[in-house]
Design an enzyme around this catalytic site. Structure first.
Site, PDB file in Angstrom:
ATOM      1  N   GLY A  77      -6.198  -1.729  -4.034  1.00 56.59           N
ATOM      2  CA  GLY A  77      -7.284  -2.038  -3.105  1.00 56.59           C
ATOM      3  C   GLY A  77      -6.923  -3.151  -2.132  1.00 56.59           C
ATOM      4  O   GLY A  77      -5.762  -3.514  -1.964  1.00 56.59           O
TER       5      GLY A  77
ATOM      6  N   ASP B 257      -0.932  10.876  -9.622  1.00 60.97           N
ATOM      7  CA  ASP B 257      -1.037   9.426  -9.799  1.00 60.97           C
ATOM      8  C   ASP B 257      -2.194   9.098 -10.766  1.00 60.97           C
ATOM      9  O   ASP B 257      -3.293   9.643 -10.626  1.00 60.97           O
ATOM     10  CB  ASP B 257      -1.296   8.814  -8.410  1.00 60.97           C
ATOM     11  CG  ASP B 257      -1.158   7.314  -8.392  1.00 60.97           C
ATOM     12  OD1 ASP B 257      -0.425   6.766  -9.235  1.00 60.97           O
ATOM     13  OD2 ASP B 257      -1.780   6.686  -7.510  1.00 60.97           O
ATOM     14  N   HIS B 258      -1.934   8.212 -11.717  1.00 58.92           N
ATOM     15  CA  HIS B 258      -2.951   7.775 -12.684  1.00 58.92           C
ATOM     16  C   HIS B 258      -3.672   8.943 -13.353  1.00 58.92           C
ATOM     17  O   HIS B 258      -4.909   9.012 -13.348  1.00 58.92           O
ATOM     18  CB  HIS B 258      -3.987   6.851 -12.025  1.00 58.92           C
ATOM     19  CG  HIS B 258      -3.431   5.510 -11.653  1.00 58.92           C
ATOM     20  ND1 HIS B 258      -3.244   4.508 -12.577  1.00 58.92           N
ATOM     21  CD2 HIS B 258      -3.018   5.024 -10.466  1.00 58.92           C
ATOM     22  CE1 HIS B 258      -2.725   3.454 -11.960  1.00 58.92           C
ATOM     23  NE2 HIS B 258      -2.570   3.735 -10.676  1.00 58.92           N
TER      24      HIS B 258
ATOM     25  N   GLY C 120      -0.369  -0.942  -6.437  1.00 62.03           N
ATOM     26  CA  GLY C 120      -1.035  -1.915  -5.567  1.00 62.03           C
ATOM     27  C   GLY C 120      -0.093  -2.400  -4.497  1.00 62.03           C
ATOM     28  O   GLY C 120      -0.075  -3.565  -4.114  1.00 62.03           O
TER      29      GLY C 120
ATOM     30  N   SER D 152       0.248  -1.670  -1.204  1.00 64.40           N
ATOM     31  CA  SER D 152      -0.073  -1.954   0.198  1.00 64.40           C
ATOM     32  C   SER D 152      -0.747  -3.316   0.268  1.00 64.40           C
ATOM     33  O   SER D 152      -1.450  -3.719  -0.660  1.00 64.40           O
ATOM     34  CB  SER D 152      -0.927  -0.835   0.813  1.00 64.40           C
ATOM     35  OG  SER D 152      -2.226  -0.799   0.302  1.00 64.40           O
TER      36      SER D 152
HETATM   37  P1  13P Z   1      -2.858   0.208  -2.896  1.00 58.41           P
HETATM   38  O1  13P Z   1      -4.322   0.240  -3.222  1.00 58.41           O
HETATM   39  O2  13P Z   1      -2.354  -1.206  -2.804  1.00 58.41           O
HETATM   40  O3  13P Z   1      -2.534   0.956  -1.669  1.00 58.41           O
HETATM   41  O4  13P Z   1      -2.070   0.856  -4.105  1.00 58.41           O
HETATM   42  C1  13P Z   1      -2.093   2.231  -4.314  1.00 58.41           C
HETATM   43  C2  13P Z   1      -1.645   2.542  -5.680  1.00 58.41           C
HETATM   44  O5  13P Z   1      -1.072   1.718  -6.377  1.00 58.41           O
HETATM   45  C3  13P Z   1      -1.901   3.897  -6.203  1.00 58.41           C
HETATM   46  O6  13P Z   1      -1.499   4.048  -7.516  1.00 58.41           O
END
Ligand code: 13P
Length: 285
Positions: A183, A81-82, A211, A213
């Site tokens: 976050g 991720d990223h 993002g 959650s």
């Molecule tokens: P959250 O911070 O909303 O859980 O998102 C996680 C995310 O997008 C990881 O790439």
């Protein structure tokens, strides 16, 4: 069963649901995700974010993620991720990751295209998939305050640029910015659904929500109906783990670390379960 990004997203497209992509910087996270995946018999993504390198090195958790995916009784994709460096992405693929997100959002459009193309070429050597991003996914906790809605919208994904970017790079999934942030949300997110609809019309590959959650049930359902096929989810599950650990610390005399870890796993399992029931339309089970 270990599968790649293209395979797992085609399952999402076929069933018109969104795959949960959960960051797993700890073994506890992996256990919480896979318990749900096997219970509900659904495909999932285990993700390691480059930003978590200081929490958990890729070379430590990566082989564990791949091993657990191979042993799982459901399709599991192992995703970076990223990833901001091509070298880091290559290290993940060497370990057996079947997917990576190349994040060139800090670069100019031209540099982003150039590096994303290199990431795609690299991934093809490993039969893996690439997700990339156009627009910027903010971080609600980074302290990078925006001056209201207009400034937020300036960093949202432009549908025409997204189309150009996808055609130029040949990526397998596109992360779109339309109102979610990483976050803890400091105010209720207002998602720009017309924008995601427009992107979906122009871009023929699966779309990704970062993002993910802390978003409301109604917004998840609408986003999925508009074409979101992968939802990145971490912060709120991790927070539930912390709350559960604190409860054990506050209520038990001489708790041992495994008591805390177990309570955290249970709490994260429960949190993920609520998300999964929405993402995969299994509300009636
Ligand atoms: P959250 O911070 O909303 O859980 O998102 C996680 C995310 O997008 C990881 O790439």
């Amino acid at each position: 069963m270990l599968v790649n990004l293209q395979e797992i997203l085609s399952l999402a497209e076929k069933s018109q649901y969104a795959i949960g992509s959960f960051n797993t910087p700890n073994f506890e996270n992996i256990m919480a995700v896979l318990k749900n995946a096997e219970h509900y018999q659904i495909p999932v993504i285990l993700a390691h974010a480059q930003v978590h390198e200081s929490v958990m090195p890729l070379e430590t958790i990566g082989p564990v993620m791949v091993f657990c995916a191979q042993k799982a009784k459901v399709p599991v994709c192992v995703h970076l991720d990223h990833g901001e460096d091509l070298d880091y992405i290559e290290r993940a693929m060497e370990i057996g990751f079947t997917s990576a997100m190349y994040d060139g959002s800090k670069l100019s459009y031209e540099e982003n295209v150039e590096n994303t193309l290199k990431a795609v070429q690299l991934a093809r050597k490993y039969n893996a998939g690439i997700e990339a991003e156009i627009g910027v996914m903010g971080n609600s906790e980074s302290g990078e305050e925006t001056n209201g809605m207009q400034e937020m919208e300036d960093i949202y994904t432009d549908p025409e640029i997204a189309k150009k970017f996808v055609e130029a790079t040949g990526i397998d999934a596109l992360a779109a910015s339309f109102g979610t942030v990483h976050g803890i949300y400091t105010s209720e997110p207002k998602l720009d659904f017309p924008r995601i609809e427009k992107i979906k019309q122009l871009v023929k590959i699966p779309l990704v929500m970062h993002g993910g959650s802390g978003v409301s049930q109604g917004d998840y359902i609408t986003a999925i109906s508009k074409g979101i096929r992968k939802i990145n989810y971490y912060t709120y599950m991790a927070r539930e783990g912390t709350y559960a650990a604190k409860k054990v610390l506050d209520s038990t005399r001489n708790p041992l670390y495994h008591d805390i870890a177990l309570a955290a796993v249970r709490a994260m399992e429960k949190d993920i379960e609520s998300a999964i029931r929405i993402f995969y339309h299994c509300n009636n089970e």
